[in-house]
Design an enzyme around this catalytic site. Sequence first.
Site, PDB file in Angstrom:
ATOM      1  CG  ASP A  15      42.270  43.046  42.172  1.00 55.19           C
ATOM      2  OD1 ASP A  15      42.526  44.101  42.738  1.00 55.19           O
ATOM      3  OD2 ASP A  15      41.788  43.009  41.026  1.00 55.19           O
TER       4      ASP A  15
ATOM      5  CG  HIS B  86      46.662  41.591  39.282  1.00 57.05           C
ATOM      6  ND1 HIS B  86      46.465  42.632  40.171  1.00 57.05           N
ATOM      7  CD2 HIS B  86      45.436  41.340  38.730  1.00 57.05           C
ATOM      8  CE1 HIS B  86      45.190  42.975  40.162  1.00 57.05           C
ATOM      9  NE2 HIS B  86      44.531  42.228  39.282  1.00 57.05           N
TER      10      HIS B  86
ATOM     11  CG  HIS C 212      39.686  46.282  43.627  1.00 58.55           C
ATOM     12  ND1 HIS C 212      38.831  45.284  43.196  1.00 58.55           N
ATOM     13  CD2 HIS C 212      40.490  46.527  42.575  1.00 58.55           C
ATOM     14  CE1 HIS C 212      39.135  44.939  41.955  1.00 58.55           C
ATOM     15  NE2 HIS C 212      40.147  45.670  41.551  1.00 58.55           N
TER      16      HIS C 212
ATOM     17  CG  HIS D 158      43.265  41.351  35.835  1.00 58.80           C
ATOM     18  ND1 HIS D 158      42.720  40.724  36.933  1.00 58.80           N
ATOM     19  CD2 HIS D 158      43.302  40.404  34.849  1.00 58.80           C
ATOM     20  CE1 HIS D 158      42.433  39.463  36.632  1.00 58.80           C
ATOM     21  NE2 HIS D 158      42.793  39.238  35.375  1.00 58.80           N
TER      22      HIS D 158
ATOM     23  CG  ASP E 234      41.226  46.625  37.237  1.00 60.63           C
ATOM     24  OD1 ASP E 234      41.802  45.627  36.743  1.00 60.63           O
ATOM     25  OD2 ASP E 234      40.656  46.571  38.339  1.00 60.63           O
ATOM     26  CG  HIS E 235      45.269  46.352  39.174  1.00 57.93           C
ATOM     27  ND1 HIS E 235      45.448  46.483  40.530  1.00 57.93           N
ATOM     28  CD2 HIS E 235      43.993  45.912  39.011  1.00 57.93           C
ATOM     29  CE1 HIS E 235      44.346  46.121  41.164  1.00 57.93           C
ATOM     30  NE2 HIS E 235      43.441  45.768  40.269  1.00 57.93           N
TER      31      HIS E 235
ATOM     32  CG  HIS F 226      43.021  38.209  41.354  1.00 55.64           C
ATOM     33  ND1 HIS F 226      41.689  38.264  41.700  1.00 55.64           N
ATOM     34  CD2 HIS F 226      43.177  39.098  40.337  1.00 55.64           C
ATOM     35  CE1 HIS F 226      41.077  39.143  40.913  1.00 55.64           C
ATOM     36  NE2 HIS F 226      41.948  39.650  40.080  1.00 55.64           N
TER      37      HIS F 226
END
Lengths: 304, 304
Positions: free
Chosen positions: B213, B63, B271, B65, B67-68, B143
């Site tokens: 997530d 996804h 995570h 976000h 941090d990914h 998520h």
Amino acid sequence: MNRFDITILGCGSALPTTLHNPSSQLVNMNEKLFMIDCGEGTQLQMRKFKSRIGKLHSIFISHLHGDHIFGLPGLLSTLSLLGRTGDLTIYGHQDLQKFIDLLINYFGQHFPFRINLHPLDPYNHQVIMENKSMRVHSFPLNHRIATCGFLFEEKEGQRHIIRERIDFYQIPLHNLSSIKAGEDFVTADGTVIANRSLTYPAAPPRKYAYCSDTAYFPEIIPYIENADVLYHEATFAETELARAKQTFHSTAREAAEIARAANVKKLVIGHFSSRYNELDQLLKEAMVVFPDTELANEGKVIEL
Amino acid sequence: MNRFDITILGCGSALPTTLHNPSSQLVNMNEKLFMIDCGEGTQLQMRKFKSRIGKLHSIFISHLHGDHIFGLPGLLSTLSLLGRTGDLTIYGHQDLQKFIDLLINYFGQHFPFRINLHPLDPYNHQVIMENKSMRVHSFPLNHRIATCGFLFEEKEGQRHIIRERIDFYQIPLHNLSSIKAGEDFVTADGTVIANRSLTYPAAPPRKYAYCSDTAYFPEIIPYIENADVLYHEATFAETELARAKQTFHSTAREAAEIARAANVKKLVIGHFSSRYNELDQLLKEAMVVFPDTELANEGKVIEL
């Protein structure tokens, strides 16, 4: 004396290694943090070296190569998650706006602070930031794309009061600020007490110059002359001189030539090519020309 | 048996810490590397753990976000600097194209390889990649934004020849491939030799499931059932259950409930929220429900 030091967060070049992170450093002037460049992993380096992210005042981006900007998205997101509300000014090339816009389009609805891009003129010297105690200059470097060097300079501080003299002449408190600013004192009977007998001079203002990335470029000397510390890129050793010219980078010796010609007090070299595991050769080549040279290293703090 | 293992490059969450990097891992299937997620610093982690960047086959993004994905620009630039020429497929949400376009607009003229975005359907199960020995599925997680889980699965391998039987029946070499594929052998005089007396079965195909997530979401169970290893996010301990629900994350106990219901062989949780310096509590809470649980950790290699 106010705090004025530099923390190296990354001093590698385009290809990161296990030894060196891409470019970033923090200038601490009187407990405000000014970041120069923001390569990938910069926020992780700040954690590692316990830099106070809450004190981040503004960010200065020399040029738009990835190894100088790819840490911005993560850093800005983290500032957002940590609840920063104060505006953040980023000084950089106008095209940085596209990068910022994309971020804001992805995440902007949650950004609790405003990001202001202050576009730099990469062709002329400018004073880009100024407050009552310091100013920041930008000036053109000579790289493959538009690139700016930066000079962080203190303003002349106020003169220091000599307490015993003040007491001796029974000078009222409300006169002290004008005396610190350099004025003489006139007594009730009209006697003039020269300022130099009431005060001693402030410490001389200090200057920090950052020049990365750039080919050997003596045109920068007027902007960095007499700096206390010069950080100059030294991507290559002298054996790679041809490669340095071709890629608009400098050798360690060239960095030292600039330092000597500019009469700086100390040279710190960085932006090392990933080909060097050992940097002794670069240091040696620079020190032949300019003995007061140090190697940058992640976590190193340089006090001015 | 072909190599099939997972290397954890990052198992922290949105705020990186000195303990944990943002999400990324490498699935090694038969010496091809499949990257799942690419948080900031991923290429630095690959250097640290000596992952062979030249073997990177493709990238799977759960996804969008930060941090990914914030490690993608640096990783792609480095692949370019290292001279990759083979196409690179990135599986991810269609909006990732904007991020890739910006990169290409900045640096694209020098990219010696093509980046193909394979857009994922975040609402339906799909087989998104397949070759003769393996396939990759995506399926919806739950998520705050559209998010996919992934299942990497081997295909049933060929049966193994029992050499002595082949010799005994004097079976010609050109018949071996059909026998490995499961066919019987018919001798010159018409006698049928059953395949099971010439071969023994291949090892059962292995499966690796990645779910991060996501909130607690039993709808994923049919897709991950009987996996050899399940990596499931466990951002929070049970004390933060309300926060987990609010942010569409899972607690360690919830991850374990999924692992138990899906009858997987091993659960790896990751995570982790930056609030935990010690992860014992999360491990304990998961193991009460599902004993075969391990904590992810940077550099950990999990063999299937």
